[in-house]
Design a protein around this motif. Structure first.
Motif, short mmCIF file in Angstrom:
data_model
loop_
_atom_site.label_atom_id
_atom_site.label_comp_id
_atom_site.label_asym_id
_atom_site.label_seq_id
_atom_site.Cartn_x
_atom_site.Cartn_y
_atom_site.Cartn_z
N ALA A 7 0.85 -1.21 0.00
CA ALA A 7 0.00 0.00 0.00
C ALA A 7 0.87 1.25 0.00
O ALA A 7 0.60 2.22 -0.71
CB ALA A 7 -0.93 -0.02 1.21
N GLU A 8 1.92 1.21 0.81
CA GLU A 8 2.84 2.34 0.91
C GLU A 8 3.42 2.69 -0.46
O GLU A 8 3.64 3.86 -0.79
CB GLU A 8 3.96 1.96 1.90
N GLY B 109 1.87 2.22 -3.22
CA GLY B 109 0.77 2.51 -4.16
C GLY B 109 0.42 1.33 -5.05
O GLY B 109 -0.14 1.50 -6.14
N ALA C 252 -5.07 2.29 5.74
CA ALA C 252 -3.94 2.48 4.80
C ALA C 252 -4.43 2.43 3.36
O ALA C 252 -4.02 3.22 2.51
CB ALA C 252 -2.88 1.41 5.04
N ASN D 147 -6.26 5.64 2.62
CA ASN D 147 -5.32 6.78 2.51
C ASN D 147 -4.54 6.76 1.21
O ASN D 147 -4.30 7.79 0.60
CB ASN D 147 -4.32 6.77 3.67
N LYS D 148 -4.14 5.57 0.81
CA LYS D 148 -3.28 5.46 -0.39
C LYS D 148 -4.10 5.36 -1.67
O LYS D 148 -3.55 5.39 -2.77
CB LYS D 148 -2.36 4.24 -0.27
N ILE E 107 -5.53 2.79 -3.00
CA ILE E 107 -5.31 1.58 -3.80
C ILE E 107 -6.54 0.68 -3.72
O ILE E 107 -7.42 0.89 -2.89
CB ILE E 107 -4.06 0.78 -3.32
#
Ligand SMILES: NC(=O)c1ccc[n+]([C@@H]2O[C@H](COP(=O)([O-])OP(=O)(O)OC[C@H]3O[C@@H](n4cnc5c(N)ncnc54)[C@H](O)[C@@H]3O)[C@@H](O)[C@H]2O)c1
Length: 328
Positions: A61-62, A64, A86, A89-90, A92
């Motif tokens: 996720a970080e 993307g 997460a 926020n991202k 995805i």
């Protein structure tokens, strides 16, 4: 699958990477973080031991990267919440592997429930009693050691029972209320390997039986069923599943045709229930291609995790292998 490039795989086991190589995957990593940062990916499919899902999903996720992750999303609802935020926020897409929703017989039941074909469903039975991690493959294979880790909150329920909990909440509203949970450990494992749960989803009373102790002599047999009793009819998924031998012959013939025309075979299709894995993957990939919402979200997995925690809380202490020391 057509129109899909399997870019690379990551596995800490050299044997697993050799296996991937034999299937034509050319790029191999032992560290998934390295894979995520080195390759240009549309999506990652995460099929790690349960306790490693959270870190790996958060890492994708970080970066993307869209994610398909095997069930359970995480071992605890708190971690599912963390992942859910997460993902939001991202921005995805994340789909969880609730493949039982993709069985033909289950899709049919869902349709009948939505259309009210059986009237109001008053009673439902969910059953899935198999041999768990013990020799699911045709060839003898070692059982992964994470299945025996002592720090699990649950195994039988978290593993096979998970699918049944998901189906109950997919079929009926509101979220299940657990009335009774009974566990057993037939194999003397550090956790339960079979369970019976009685619950309610609104006006529908449900009985769920799950176990890892049944090893049918016929590998094509699949000891899974849902039985619904409504005010206007009743049905068991046993009536909606194909004859297993005819199905295997039919799919085998299709694979011979695929081989003869130099197309990829679909080895999992020999058994009708394994087709669900292709369907869920195809659905996920279509959602990525067409920028659509995935059908099984982190929120779904979070709600299953919360229900499993309710189930655990209802187990009498003396039956819960996690709190009752067998040696005492
Ligand atoms: N939906 C279903 O019906 C279904 C069926 C089977 C398994 N599952 C789920 O799939 C997941 C995997 O299960 P499995 O039976 O394939 O397990 P497995 O142990 O056979 O495979 C896990 C793989 O992860 C690798 N691995 C372990 N730690 C790693 C790390 N730190 N970095 C990279 N690789 C690592 C192992 O070497 C192994 O190849 C589990 O979450 C399980 O619940 C779902």
């Amino acid at each position: 699958m057509k129109d899909v490039d399997l870019v690379a795989v990551a596995d800490q086991s050299p044997a697993a990477l050799r296996y991937a190589k034999a299937f034509g995957v050319t790029k191999h990593y032992q560290d998934y973080e390295k894979l995520f940062s080195s390759e240009d990916l549309d999506a990652a499919i995460i099929a790690l031991p349960n306790s490693l899902h959270t870190d790996c999903v958060l890492s994708a996720a970080e970066m993307g990267i869209n994610v398909f992750v095997e069930k359970p999303l995480a071992e605890r609802s708190q971690e599912c919440e963390q992942i859910k935020f997460a993902v939001q926020n991202k921005g995805i897409k994340l789909m969880v592997g609730h493949n039982f929703r993709f069985h033909d017989c289950i899709l049919k039941l869902k349709e009948w429930i939505q259309e009210g074909v059986l009237g109001d469903i008053k009673l439902a039975t969910f059953e899935y009693v198999i041999n768990g991690p013990f020799s699911v493959s045709l060839l003898p294979a070692p059982i992964p050691e994470w299945f025996f880790a002592k720090d699990k909150i649950s195994m039988g329920i978290m593993d096979s029972g998970y699918h049944l909990v998901d189906l109950q909440r997919w079929f009926f509203e509101p979220e299940p209320t657990i009335l009774l949970s009974r566990f057993s450990d037939v194999y003397n494992l550090p956790y339960e390997d079979s369970a019976t749960i009685i619950s309610e989803s609104g006006e529908t009373r449900c009985v769920t039986n799950v176990g890892w102790f049944c090893r049918p002599p016929d590998p094509l047999k699949f000891n899974f069923r849902v039985i619904l009793h409504g005010t206007a009819g009743f049905v068991s998924t046993d009536e909606l599943t194909p004859n297993r031998y005819l199905h295997a012959v039919k799919e085998g013939s299709k694979n011979i045709a695929r081989r003869l025309s130099h197309r990829r075979i679909r080895p999992l299709e020999y058994t009708y229930w394994q087709a669900s894995y292709y369907r869920e993957q195809a659905t996920f990939l279509d959602c990525i291609r067409n920028d659509e919402m995935v059908p099984v979200t982190a929120e779904d997995a979070l709600k299953v995790a919360r229900t499993i925690e309710q189930i655990m809380a209802k187990v009498p202490q003396r039956e819960n292998p996690n709190v009752y020391s067998k040696s005492s």
